[in-house]
Every structure is written in structure tokens, then in C-alpha cells.
Design an enzyme around this catalytic site. Structure first.
Site, mmCIF file in Angstrom:
data_model
loop_
_atom_site.group_PDB
_atom_site.id
_atom_site.type_symbol
_atom_site.label_atom_id
_atom_site.label_comp_id
_atom_site.label_asym_id
_atom_site.label_seq_id
_atom_site.Cartn_x
_atom_site.Cartn_y
_atom_site.Cartn_z
ATOM 1 N N LEU A 173 -18.385 -7.902 -49.387
ATOM 2 C CA LEU A 173 -17.509 -8.707 -48.540
ATOM 3 C C LEU A 173 -18.091 -8.892 -47.136
ATOM 4 O O LEU A 173 -17.581 -9.682 -46.356
ATOM 5 C CB LEU A 173 -16.126 -8.047 -48.451
ATOM 6 C CG LEU A 173 -15.395 -7.926 -49.795
ATOM 7 C CD1 LEU A 173 -14.129 -7.102 -49.641
ATOM 8 C CD2 LEU A 173 -15.072 -9.299 -50.356
ATOM 9 N N ARG A 174 -19.124 -8.103 -46.821
ATOM 10 C CA ARG A 174 -19.865 -8.203 -45.560
ATOM 11 C C ARG A 174 -19.121 -7.715 -44.324
ATOM 12 O O ARG A 174 -19.650 -7.772 -43.225
ATOM 13 C CB ARG A 174 -20.360 -9.633 -45.331
ATOM 14 C CG ARG A 174 -21.479 -10.063 -46.277
ATOM 15 C CD ARG A 174 -22.604 -9.079 -46.302
ATOM 16 N NE ARG A 174 -23.873 -9.620 -46.773
ATOM 17 C CZ ARG A 174 -24.962 -8.908 -46.990
ATOM 18 N NH1 ARG A 174 -24.918 -7.591 -46.819
ATOM 19 N NH2 ARG A 174 -26.073 -9.456 -47.394
ATOM 20 N N ASN B 294 -32.168 -8.466 -55.610
ATOM 21 C CA ASN B 294 -32.262 -7.070 -56.036
ATOM 22 C C ASN B 294 -31.223 -6.838 -57.124
ATOM 23 O O ASN B 294 -30.045 -7.070 -56.879
ATOM 24 C CB ASN B 294 -31.983 -6.110 -54.868
ATOM 25 C CG ASN B 294 -33.204 -5.871 -54.009
ATOM 26 O OD1 ASN B 294 -34.328 -5.966 -54.476
ATOM 27 N ND2 ASN B 294 -32.992 -5.579 -52.748
ATOM 28 N N ASP C 54 -22.659 -9.838 -58.484
ATOM 29 C CA ASP C 54 -23.581 -9.288 -57.484
ATOM 30 C C ASP C 54 -23.556 -10.157 -56.232
ATOM 31 O O ASP C 54 -24.594 -10.472 -55.639
ATOM 32 C CB ASP C 54 -25.000 -9.172 -58.041
ATOM 33 C CG ASP C 54 -25.875 -8.244 -57.197
ATOM 34 O OD1 ASP C 54 -25.317 -7.446 -56.423
ATOM 35 O OD2 ASP C 54 -27.112 -8.335 -57.301
#
Length: 432
Positions: free
Chosen positions: A64-65, A278, A305
Site C-alpha cells: 500500500l506504500r 522481484n 504482487d
């Protein structure tokens, strides 16, 4: 609010229910499926003719940053993107800034998310303080604050003594440890090892980086009896090891990202930083094994992701660009695409987004365990209504997420969310 969903194809993978019928919702619960009483008087009627009525999606890998990376994604924008993708419940990683290693930080994040009245947020707590791999966090206090498990996000835990103690501690209390299998020193490259990475001059990440980590995790799991969830498998060898571990009776679960399910290292193209991810994209044989593993149940769940990255961090040479891509709004469509291409059908394509990830969360869901990822009378009313025939083209500028970078830009995808209901409330509705 009382809602009546009419004439939709109701599909619940958990019970293999698949029938055109009505669904009645009241007081945040599903009160009837199929046999709706004539006395039910809805405040709102949703016509789902031609659409599928499915459980709200459960995404096990969303960033969600917030806090700390608001320039890449605000809680408001990423939660709006989640419900636009049909997601009613999501698990967020602990690698925020500050790291989710204190109960107060977890409580604040959950409170902020609840005020938005959109998707349910289930945080993962940091396994070690500040993700530094040295001192274990207070798992009991973090669980009481709302954490559903513990992990290291993208930071490999090099010290196996610390990992052993973490698994012993988690096993004592029945907590689940979430680990992405990556050996610290082998996993420092930016692309999958192979002819393409060599030709492009990119530092490679060998398959051994994943398999060595898996061997270590499985041996320590056998020794401790802890519950472990393997995050984002990327290789054929990794899938084979998980299958072998399950055949031996080891109770591990695992997931894979939409990126590894559909793309290969050739999608890097001419150093396209949108494909800087990644784990790195691997070869076609790996993608084929992942698809087979997801179809036969070796892999439990498909995840977005979701990792929004800002323009400045992507507008760099491939090896220097920040890894990550937006994904929550693509999750459903890419699952449907896989279902069509692999022949597994709609029910399995939805299962890996609903009942299976809910089963991975298990008792950590608390009172929601009995109905999350399902459509059951008396259960929580988390519903995704989508049109499986509505093909759309991925245009980054049209996405709700603050992160506009995706390797699927320009793809034509099947299925589009019409409405997302969370706890009996309409959290998203696409304009006609």
C-alpha cells in the site's frame, strides 16, 4: 443497506456452487442465495444479467506504500485500486517506513484503512526488528494489534539460527511465517540467470537462489513444526520442491505472482524497466511448471504482487530501476486469462483468488474464517460482480493506482469488474 443482486451467475468455488440465481444482502451479511423470500424488500437492486457473482477476491501480496513511500502510492489510491479490481481483502507487507515492527504502527495502519470503508487490510508484521535479521519482534503484541503473520518481505534472512528461533517461537503460538525463498548472496542480481541475461550483460539470479532457500526453510519447518507460507515461487525447480515437501506431509502453502504466471525473461525486451521485478522473470519452462502447479493445487494462490513505483524510479537503466509493478486491477483478468489458456475453467481460476488464499490465512482471519473467500448464507457479504465477456485493454493512465507501471501495458484482457461489495456496502461501481 439491503441489496438484491439479480440474475447473475453465482459461482462459489468453496462449495462448487454455479447457478444463475439471486443473492440477498442485509446488515453486512448474505441472508439468502437462490431462495430469496418475497418479503425481502431491498434498498437497491443490482442487475447482474450476463455477469458472474463471485466472492470478493483475497490478495495475499499488496504493498500500500504507506507509511513512508507516499510518493509511490497513497493509501487512498491503492485501496481504491484494490476494490476496482474486485479485491475485498488484502495482505500488506511489513516493509514500510517505518517497518511494521511495533503494535502502534500496525494499529494506525488498520485504523486509517478502516476509515476509507473499502477493502479489508490484513498486515504482516516484521519477523525481525527493522527487518535487519538479528532480533525477533514481539509477535504476540503484533498479533494482538492485527497482524496475520510475520515475514521479511524482500529482505532475505541470512542467519539460519535466527530463522530457527523465529520458527520455534511462531510454532509455539500457531503463527504463520511468510518467506520469499531467496538466498542472500545468490539473489543480488536483476534478471534470471540464463542466455538472455548473459547477452544483455545483466547480473543474474540463478534458480539455486530459490532452491537453496527452500531446502533450508523446509528442513527448519520439519524441525519446528511451524506453519510456513512460501511467497512468490518463480522456478520449475521450486515448484517441484514444494510438491515433494507436500508429498512428505509438510504443511506448507505457497503463492505465485501474476507476473511469473504469464511472462518470461524475454518480456524484458530492450531493457524495459517495467519488467524489472522481484522475483525476476524466468524462462518458459519455469512459467509452464508454475501454470501446472497452480492448476493441480501445488501452488495455493495467485497474487498481484502489487508494488507501485513512481516515474523517477523506473526511468533509469534496467539494473538501477526499482523493482515492482502495479497489479491489483489486473489480478482478476489475468487469472481468467490463465483459466482460459490452461483449460482449468472458471471455478479453479476463481478459487486461487478467493477460497484458497482465505484458507492460507486460516485462523488468522478470526471471525471471518468461516465465510471469507466464500458466498454462504449467514456469511460476510464480500462480493465481486464482473462481466467475463467484457474485454479491455490495459492503459496505465486509466488505472486507479498511483503506480502506472506494468509489463502488461497494451494487453487485451478478459473480464472486467462491475461492482465490489465489502461488508454489505458498495465499495466500487464502474460507471456504465
Amino acid at each position: 443497506m439491503k441489496i438484491l443482486i439479480k440474475n447473475g451467475r453465482v459461482v462459489d468455488p468453496a462449495t462448487n456452487f454455479d447457478e444463475i440465481c439471486d443473492v440477498a444482502i442485509a446488515a453486512g451479511r448474505i441472508i439468502a442465495i437462490k431462495n430469496v423470500a418475497d418479503s425481502f424488500l431491498p434498498n437497491r437492486i443490482l442487475d447482474a444479467s450476463g455477469c458472474v457473482v463471485a466472492p470478493g477476491l483475497v490478495d495475499l501480496a499488496v504493498r500500500l506504500r504507506e507509511p513512508g513511500h507516499e510518493h509511490e502510492g497513497m493509501l487512498e489510491s491503492e485501496m481504491a485500486a484494490a476494490v476496482a479490481g474486485g479485491i475485498s481483502s488484502l495482505v500488506c507487507a511489513p516493509d514500510t517506513d517505518p517497518v511494521l515492527d511495533e503494535p502502534g504502527l500496525v494499529e494506525m495502519l488498520k485504523m486509517r484503512a478502516e476509515k476509507l470503508h473499502q477493502a479489508r487490510v490484513f498486515p504482516l508484521g516484521a519477523l525481525t526488528r527493522n527487518l535487519q535479521g538479528e532480533v525477533l519482534t514481539e509477535m504476540v503484541e503484533l498479533t494482538e494489534a492485527g497482524c496475520v503473520g510475520f515475514g521479511q518481505a524482500e529482505v532475505p534472512l541470512a542467519n539460519t539460527q535466527v530463522l530457527l528461533r523465529a520458527l520455534q517461537y511462531a510454532g509455539t503460538f500457531g503463527y504463520t511465517v511468510w518467506l520469499r525463498p531467496q538466498e542472500l548472496y545468490l539473489g543480488t542480481g536483476v534478471a534470471a540467470s540464463g542466455p538472455l541475461a548473459t547477452r544483455m550483460g545483466l547480473a543474474g539470479v540463478p534458480v539455486a537462489a530459490e532452491t537453496i532457500a527452500l531446502h533450508t526453510i523446509f528442513e527448519l519447518t520439519k524441525a519446528t513444526g511451524a506453519r510456513v507460507h512460501i511467497c512468490r515461487l518463480s522456478s520449475a525447480a521450486g515448484v517441484a520442491l514444494v510438491r515433494q515437501a507436500r508429498d512428505e506431509g509438510l504443511g506448507v502453502t505457497c503463492d505465485v505472482s501474476i507476473n511469473s504466471l504469464h511472462l518470461t525473461d524475454t518480456d524484458i525486451g530492450y531493457f524495459d524497466s517495467r519488467a524489472r521485478l522481484n522475483p525476476p522473470l524466468r524462462q518458459q519452462r519455469d512459467r509452464d511448471a508454475i501454470r501446472e502447479g497452480l492448476a493441480d493445487g501445488t501452488i495455493d494462490a495467485l497474487v498481484s504482487d502489487h508494488t507501485p513505483v513512481d516515474e523517477d524510479a523506473k526511468a533509469l537503466p534496467f539494473a538501477e530501476a526499482e523493482a515492482g509493478a502495479t497489479g491489483v486491477e489486473l489480478l482478476l483478468s489475468l487469472a481468467l486469462k490463465w483459466g482460459q489458456e490452461s483449460g482449468v475453467g472458471l471455478t479453479r481460476a476463481l478459487a486461487v483468488l478467493t477460497s484458497e488464499p482465505a484458507r492460507v490465512l486460516g485462523t488468522a482471519l478470526g471471525t471471518l474464517q468461516a465465510s471469507a473467500g466464500q458466498l454462504v448464507a449467514g456469511g460476510v457479504a464480500d462480493v465481486c460482480i464482473f462481466d467475463p465477456q467484457d474485454e479491455w485493454t490495459v492503459r496505465p493512465e486509466a488505472l486507479c493506482s498511483q503506480g502506472k507501471h506494468t509489463p502488461f501495458s497494451g494487453y487485451a484482457l478478459p473480464g472486467r469488474v462491475r461492482c465490489t461489495i465489502v461488508g454489505g456496502q458498495v465499495a466500487f461501481e464502474r460507471a456504465a
